[in-house]
Design a protein around this motif. Sequence first.
Motif, PDB file in Angstrom:
ATOM      1  N   ASP A   1      -1.835   1.396  18.726  1.00  0.00           N
ATOM      2  CA  ASP A   1      -1.488   1.036  20.100  1.00  0.00           C
ATOM      3  C   ASP A   1      -0.329   1.879  20.624  1.00  0.00           C
ATOM      4  N   GLN A   2       0.093   2.834  19.809  1.00  0.00           N
ATOM      5  CA  GLN A   2       1.185   3.739  20.193  1.00  0.00           C
ATOM      6  C   GLN A   2       2.403   2.942  20.665  1.00  0.00           C
ATOM      7  N   GLY A   3       2.807   2.009  19.817  1.00  0.00           N
ATOM      8  CA  GLY A   3       3.925   1.143  20.157  1.00  0.00           C
ATOM      9  C   GLY A   3       4.987   1.081  19.074  1.00  0.00           C
ATOM     10  N   VAL A   4       6.233   0.949  19.506  1.00  0.00           N
ATOM     11  CA  VAL A   4       7.365   0.724  18.614  1.00  0.00           C
ATOM     12  C   VAL A   4       7.699  -0.759  18.665  1.00  0.00           C
ATOM     13  N   TYR A   5       7.887  -1.369  17.482  1.00  0.00           N
ATOM     14  CA  TYR A   5       8.178  -2.798  17.392  1.00  0.00           C
ATOM     15  C   TYR A   5       9.574  -2.982  16.815  1.00  0.00           C
ATOM     16  N   LEU A   6      10.378  -3.799  17.489  1.00  0.00           N
ATOM     17  CA  LEU A   6      11.791  -3.916  17.120  1.00  0.00           C
ATOM     18  C   LEU A   6      12.307  -5.331  17.325  1.00  0.00           C
ATOM     19  N   ASP A   7      12.859  -5.899  16.259  1.00  0.00           N
ATOM     20  CA  ASP A   7      13.694  -7.094  16.365  1.00  0.00           C
ATOM     21  C   ASP A   7      15.131  -6.580  16.323  1.00  0.00           C
ATOM     22  N   THR A   8      15.859  -6.733  17.415  1.00  0.00           N
ATOM     23  CA  THR A   8      17.178  -6.118  17.516  1.00  0.00           C
ATOM     24  C   THR A   8      18.190  -6.714  16.547  1.00  0.00           C
ATOM     25  N   THR A   9      17.855  -7.824  15.870  1.00  0.00           N
ATOM     26  CA  THR A   9      18.769  -8.318  14.835  1.00  0.00           C
ATOM     27  C   THR A   9      18.876  -7.310  13.692  1.00  0.00           C
ATOM     28  N   PHE A  10      17.933  -6.367  13.617  1.00  0.00           N
ATOM     29  CA  PHE A  10      18.021  -5.318  12.601  1.00  0.00           C
ATOM     30  C   PHE A  10      19.299  -4.500  12.771  1.00  0.00           C
ATOM     31  N   PHE A  11      19.770  -4.375  13.990  1.00  0.00           N
ATOM     32  CA  PHE A  11      20.998  -3.615  14.214  1.00  0.00           C
ATOM     33  C   PHE A  11      22.173  -4.253  13.478  1.00  0.00           C
ATOM     34  N   ARG A  12      22.184  -5.594  13.443  1.00  0.00           N
ATOM     35  CA  ARG A  12      23.241  -6.279  12.705  1.00  0.00           C
ATOM     36  C   ARG A  12      23.091  -6.029  11.206  1.00  0.00           C
ATOM     37  N   GLU A  13      21.844  -6.049  10.722  1.00  0.00           N
ATOM     38  CA  GLU A  13      21.600  -5.723   9.322  1.00  0.00           C
ATOM     39  C   GLU A  13      22.066  -4.305   9.008  1.00  0.00           C
ATOM     40  N   LEU A  14      21.772  -3.392   9.925  1.00  0.00           N
ATOM     41  CA  LEU A  14      22.148  -1.992   9.733  1.00  0.00           C
ATOM     42  C   LEU A  14      23.650  -1.858   9.569  1.00  0.00           C
TER      43      LEU A  14
ATOM     44  N   SER B   1       1.303  -7.764  15.865  1.00  0.00           N
ATOM     45  CA  SER B   1       1.040  -6.418  16.349  1.00  0.00           C
ATOM     46  C   SER B   1      -0.416  -6.101  16.072  1.00  0.00           C
ATOM     47  N   GLY B   2      -0.873  -4.986  16.554  1.00  0.00           N
ATOM     48  CA  GLY B   2      -2.244  -4.596  16.317  1.00  0.00           C
ATOM     49  C   GLY B   2      -2.513  -4.311  14.856  1.00  0.00           C
ATOM     50  N   CYS B   3      -1.462  -4.045  14.081  1.00  0.00           N
ATOM     51  CA  CYS B   3      -1.609  -3.821  12.648  1.00  0.00           C
ATOM     52  C   CYS B   3      -1.495  -5.123  11.886  1.00  0.00           C
ATOM     53  N   GLY B   4      -1.323  -6.228  12.577  1.00  0.00           N
ATOM     54  CA  GLY B   4      -1.179  -7.513  11.910  1.00  0.00           C
ATOM     55  C   GLY B   4       0.176  -8.123  12.195  1.00  0.00           C
ATOM     56  N   ALA B   5       0.568  -9.058  11.348  1.00  0.00           N
ATOM     57  CA  ALA B   5       1.818  -9.778  11.546  1.00  0.00           C
ATOM     58  C   ALA B   5       3.009  -8.866  11.318  1.00  0.00           C
ATOM     59  N   ALA B   6       3.998  -9.000  12.165  1.00  0.00           N
ATOM     60  CA  ALA B   6       5.260  -8.292  12.004  1.00  0.00           C
ATOM     61  C   ALA B   6       6.349  -9.322  11.745  1.00  0.00           C
ATOM     62  N   GLN B   7       7.242  -9.015  10.825  1.00  0.00           N
ATOM     63  CA  GLN B   7       8.387  -9.875  10.552  1.00  0.00           C
ATOM     64  C   GLN B   7       9.642  -9.023  10.548  1.00  0.00           C
ATOM     65  N   SER B   8      10.737  -9.633  10.988  1.00  0.00           N
ATOM     66  CA  SER B   8      11.967  -8.875  11.148  1.00  0.00           C
ATOM     67  C   SER B   8      12.444  -8.260   9.840  1.00  0.00           C
ATOM     68  N   ALA B   9      12.090  -8.875   8.688  1.00  0.00           N
ATOM     69  CA  ALA B   9      12.512  -8.330   7.401  1.00  0.00           C
ATOM     70  C   ALA B   9      11.912  -6.959   7.131  1.00  0.00           C
ATOM     71  N   MET B  10      10.836  -6.609   7.845  1.00  0.00           N
ATOM     72  CA  MET B  10      10.223  -5.298   7.666  1.00  0.00           C
ATOM     73  C   MET B  10      11.061  -4.187   8.264  1.00  0.00           C
ATOM     74  N   GLY B  11      11.902  -4.526   9.216  1.00  0.00           N
ATOM     75  CA  GLY B  11      12.607  -3.503   9.959  1.00  0.00           C
ATOM     76  C   GLY B  11      11.734  -2.969  11.085  1.00  0.00           C
ATOM     77  N   PRO B  12      12.271  -2.098  11.913  1.00  0.00           N
ATOM     78  CA  PRO B  12      11.500  -1.519  13.023  1.00  0.00           C
ATOM     79  C   PRO B  12      10.323  -0.704  12.493  1.00  0.00           C
ATOM     80  N   PHE B  13       9.244  -0.644  13.271  1.00  0.00           N
ATOM     81  CA  PHE B  13       8.118   0.191  12.857  1.00  0.00           C
ATOM     82  C   PHE B  13       7.334   0.668  14.064  1.00  0.00           C
TER      83      PHE B  13
END
Length: 291
Positions: free
Chosen positions: A145-158, A128-140
């Motif tokens: 860049d006014q963007g939402v970043y999501l790995d949908t496997t987080f829903f399973r974690e939720l 991402s523009g803020c640097g590396a994103a990893q799914s362990a971080m959760g959505p952010f």
Amino acid sequence: MRLDDLDPSSNVRDLGSGGGGGGGLNLLGFLPLLLGRGLGCGTIGILAIVAVAFLMFSGGGGMFGGGSQAPTSQQGSAKGNVPCDTAEELFSCRVLASTEQTWGTIFREQGQTYPAPTLSFYQGGAQSGCGAAQSAMGPFYCPSDQGVYLDTTFFRELSQRFGAAGDFAQAYVIAHEVGHHIQKLTGATDRVSRAQQTGSKAEGNAQSVRLELQADCYAGVWAARNRNRLEPGDLEEGLRAAEAIGDDTLQGNNASPESFTHGTSAQRMAWLRRGLESGNPTACDTFSGAI
């Protein structure tokens, strides 16, 4: 939550695995040292702190933290990946479309135009523009860049790890991140960032809590404005999710209030409920008075 009649948002892209935008700050290199043998609540609390550090330096927010500065408003696919092509992504794309309608109406009522955020899907890791994103971080959310970043496997974690199942719990996650977008547009994000640069760590954490609780309230405002789409049990799903990701709940017996950055479970539920009951963003002033 009934969203089947909505066309998916076009402000989406799929970064695949390891794809995405520009570089930026990367504080995630030592994440594997924290992961150990699994992601218990204690480890997730540590990851929350890591994510918050990453995102406070980059200026964003999320369920556990936030941040970013990737490419602006790229629609569609990246590297041949197709967005909205799984059930989880399609639902997310429809939630985003619903937030676009809701906040578009609210901004028009104020004589303004609503610039919608971009939702970027990724799997495992991405840039991402803020640097590396990893799914362990959760959505952010990434304010640059006014963007939402999501790995949908987080829903399973939720559902499985946090006990917060249900489609409305998933929708709340996205609506919360869109709430951070609203804060970027209103200037709240920048005000908190400046305060964090000049204040102590404890003061910065306190400002972060107020920012996160306001995003929860904004998520409630969106839900209130779409009450006709809610199904029995939806509100309970959202409140259960808010409770599950409170700082005190995540930190467990070793909870340290001065380190809280997102608010307690009780606070998160209270501000989500305030948005649900009012349907009015002016009711979401977490920066005045007690929270």
